[in-house]
Design a protein around this motif. Structure first.
Motif, PDB file in Angstrom:
ATOM      1  N   ASP A 157       0.868  -1.272  -0.028  1.00 49.18           N
ATOM      2  CA  ASP A 157      -0.063  -0.012  -0.057  1.00 49.18           C
ATOM      3  C   ASP A 157       0.909   1.349   0.005  1.00 49.18           C
ATOM      4  O   ASP A 157       0.534   2.312  -0.671  1.00 49.18           O
ATOM      5  CB  ASP A 157      -0.842   0.100   1.216  1.00 49.18           C
ATOM      6  CG  ASP A 157      -2.280  -0.890   1.116  1.00 49.18           C
ATOM      7  OD1 ASP A 157      -2.185  -1.627  -0.005  1.00 49.18           O
ATOM      8  OD2 ASP A 157      -2.791  -1.082   2.125  1.00 49.18           O
ATOM      9  N   SER A 164      -3.644   6.529  -8.118  1.00 50.90           N
ATOM     10  CA  SER A 164      -4.944   6.479  -8.151  1.00 50.90           C
ATOM     11  C   SER A 164      -5.497   5.234  -8.869  1.00 50.90           C
ATOM     12  O   SER A 164      -4.524   4.644  -9.372  1.00 50.90           O
ATOM     13  CB  SER A 164      -5.583   8.020  -9.023  1.00 50.90           C
ATOM     14  OG  SER A 164      -5.332   7.471 -10.267  1.00 50.90           O
ATOM     15  N   ARG A 165      -6.596   5.062  -8.696  1.00 49.95           N
ATOM     16  CA  ARG A 165      -7.220   3.605  -9.292  1.00 49.95           C
ATOM     17  C   ARG A 165      -6.959   3.755 -10.874  1.00 49.95           C
ATOM     18  O   ARG A 165      -6.537   2.725 -11.342  1.00 49.95           O
ATOM     19  CB  ARG A 165      -8.584   3.405  -9.052  1.00 49.95           C
ATOM     20  CG  ARG A 165      -9.097   2.251  -9.791  1.00 49.95           C
ATOM     21  CD  ARG A 165     -10.765   2.176  -9.333  1.00 49.95           C
ATOM     22  NE  ARG A 165     -10.825   1.783  -8.011  1.00 49.95           N
ATOM     23  CZ  ARG A 165     -10.944   0.773  -7.246  1.00 49.95           C
ATOM     24  NH1 ARG A 165     -10.740  -0.487  -8.160  1.00 49.95           N
ATOM     25  NH2 ARG A 165     -11.121   0.618  -6.225  1.00 49.95           N
ATOM     26  N   GLU A 166      -7.080   4.745 -11.284  1.00 49.90           N
ATOM     27  CA  GLU A 166      -7.172   4.889 -13.154  1.00 49.90           C
ATOM     28  C   GLU A 166      -5.550   4.790 -13.265  1.00 49.90           C
ATOM     29  O   GLU A 166      -5.286   4.274 -14.401  1.00 49.90           O
ATOM     30  CB  GLU A 166      -7.700   6.368 -13.449  1.00 49.90           C
ATOM     31  CG  GLU A 166      -9.114   6.531 -13.222  1.00 49.90           C
ATOM     32  CD  GLU A 166      -9.555   6.549 -11.793  1.00 49.90           C
ATOM     33  OE1 GLU A 166      -8.741   7.060 -10.826  1.00 49.90           O
ATOM     34  OE2 GLU A 166     -10.752   6.290 -11.761  1.00 49.90           O
ATOM     35  N   GLU A 167      -4.833   5.455 -12.650  1.00 48.44           N
ATOM     36  CA  GLU A 167      -3.331   5.539 -12.765  1.00 48.44           C
ATOM     37  C   GLU A 167      -2.773   4.104 -12.580  1.00 48.44           C
ATOM     38  O   GLU A 167      -1.897   3.440 -13.550  1.00 48.44           O
ATOM     39  CB  GLU A 167      -2.376   6.301 -12.036  1.00 48.44           C
ATOM     40  CG  GLU A 167      -2.498   7.822 -12.200  1.00 48.44           C
ATOM     41  CD  GLU A 167      -2.148   8.661 -11.084  1.00 48.44           C
ATOM     42  OE1 GLU A 167      -1.744  10.044 -11.647  1.00 48.44           O
ATOM     43  OE2 GLU A 167      -2.037   8.382 -10.237  1.00 48.44           O
ATOM     44  N   PHE A 168      -3.143   3.362 -11.535  1.00 47.84           N
ATOM     45  CA  PHE A 168      -2.723   1.943 -11.448  1.00 47.84           C
ATOM     46  C   PHE A 168      -3.255   0.915 -12.393  1.00 47.84           C
ATOM     47  O   PHE A 168      -2.484   0.095 -13.175  1.00 47.84           O
ATOM     48  CB  PHE A 168      -3.344   1.182 -10.163  1.00 47.84           C
ATOM     49  CG  PHE A 168      -3.536  -0.267  -9.954  1.00 47.84           C
ATOM     50  CD1 PHE A 168      -2.481  -0.852  -9.733  1.00 47.84           C
ATOM     51  CD2 PHE A 168      -4.672  -0.836  -9.956  1.00 47.84           C
ATOM     52  CE1 PHE A 168      -2.359  -2.391  -9.643  1.00 47.84           C
ATOM     53  CE2 PHE A 168      -4.796  -2.096 -10.101  1.00 47.84           C
ATOM     54  CZ  PHE A 168      -3.531  -2.733  -9.664  1.00 47.84           C
ATOM     55  N   ARG A 169      -4.366   1.107 -12.958  1.00 44.34           N
ATOM     56  CA  ARG A 169      -4.800   0.436 -14.064  1.00 44.34           C
ATOM     57  C   ARG A 169      -4.164   0.608 -15.246  1.00 44.34           C
ATOM     58  O   ARG A 169      -3.976  -0.139 -16.188  1.00 44.34           O
ATOM     59  CB  ARG A 169      -6.303   0.444 -14.238  1.00 44.34           C
ATOM     60  CG  ARG A 169      -7.337  -0.189 -12.778  1.00 44.34           C
ATOM     61  CD  ARG A 169      -8.405  -0.200 -13.375  1.00 44.34           C
ATOM     62  NE  ARG A 169      -8.844  -1.338 -14.027  1.00 44.34           N
ATOM     63  CZ  ARG A 169     -10.253  -1.734 -14.247  1.00 44.34           C
ATOM     64  NH1 ARG A 169     -11.175  -1.284 -13.943  1.00 44.34           N
ATOM     65  NH2 ARG A 169     -10.254  -2.805 -15.216  1.00 44.34           N
TER      66      ARG A 169
END
Length: 205
Positions: A157, A164-169
């Motif tokens: 973590d 962010s979630r979008e950056e992670f994906r």
């Protein structure tokens, strides 16, 4: 009478270059694709590559720390946890793990042999085809991974806390594409270092 003060500019004037002074040697570009050059320079590309090195060096230290908790090298820990997660999707063998981690089958065979000796995994031979071997994590191996999990969650973590979630994906998708490009680059390097030339490759194309 005092001389009038000179008006100061924001930038310091540079002294003119001396005649005969040596010019800095030109550094050859390491890429040629326009998409990777900024104003004709590969400086940002080099920064990207070195940032990748820096991140992977830090990640390797973290992985080694995870492995150390169960008496394993970092890559041995990675093979162990990969077997556990891959088994949730279906049968796991040496090729399954090798393809997943982009490592050679010979390396995975050697690593799983050690994990087997430590009692962390089981190898089960197919009753019909004895060449077919299934890998599973033993109760001892599962217990070691479960003990590590609370610490591992906190560390992961923190390591990826900037995304962010979008950056992670998006990053995950980019890395999958970059690995495919990396496979092609390794094949090309092997070809060229074997005495072939780029012109030979163009002739094949």
């Amino acid at each position: 009478m005092a001389a009038p003060a000179r008006k100061r500019s924001g930038a310091q004037a540079q002294p003119p270059a001396r005649k005969g002074a040596r010019r800095a040697p030109t550094i050859p570009l390491t890429v040629s694709r326009p998409e990777l050059l900024v104003n004709g320079s590969d400086a940002e590309f080099r920064q990207l590559v070195h940032n990748l090195f820096g991140f992977m060096a830090l990640h390797e230290r973290i992985r080694a720390g995870h492995g150390k908790t169960m008496g394993l090298a970092g890559v041995e820990y990675t093979v162990l946890i990969s077997i556990l997660h891959l088994a949730a999707k279906g049968e796991v063998n040496v090729k399954t793990v090798a393809d997943h981690l982009h490592l050679s089958g010979a390396f995975i065979t050697t690593t799983t042999r050690k994990l087997l000796q430590l009692g962390l995994i089981h190898k089960t031979m197919d009753t019909v085809d004895r060449r077919r071997v299934t890998l599973t994590v033993s109760s001892k191996g599962r217990a070691a991974l479960e003990k590590l999990a609370p610490i591992q969650r906190r560390i992961n973590d923190t390591e990826f806390g900037c995304l962010s979630r979008e950056e992670f994906r998006a990053l995950n998708s980019l890395l999958e594409r970059m690995i495919a490009c990396g496979d092609r680059a390794v094949a090309l390097q092997t070809y060229l270092l074997s005495g072939n030339t780029p012109e030979d490759l163009d002739a094949i194309d």
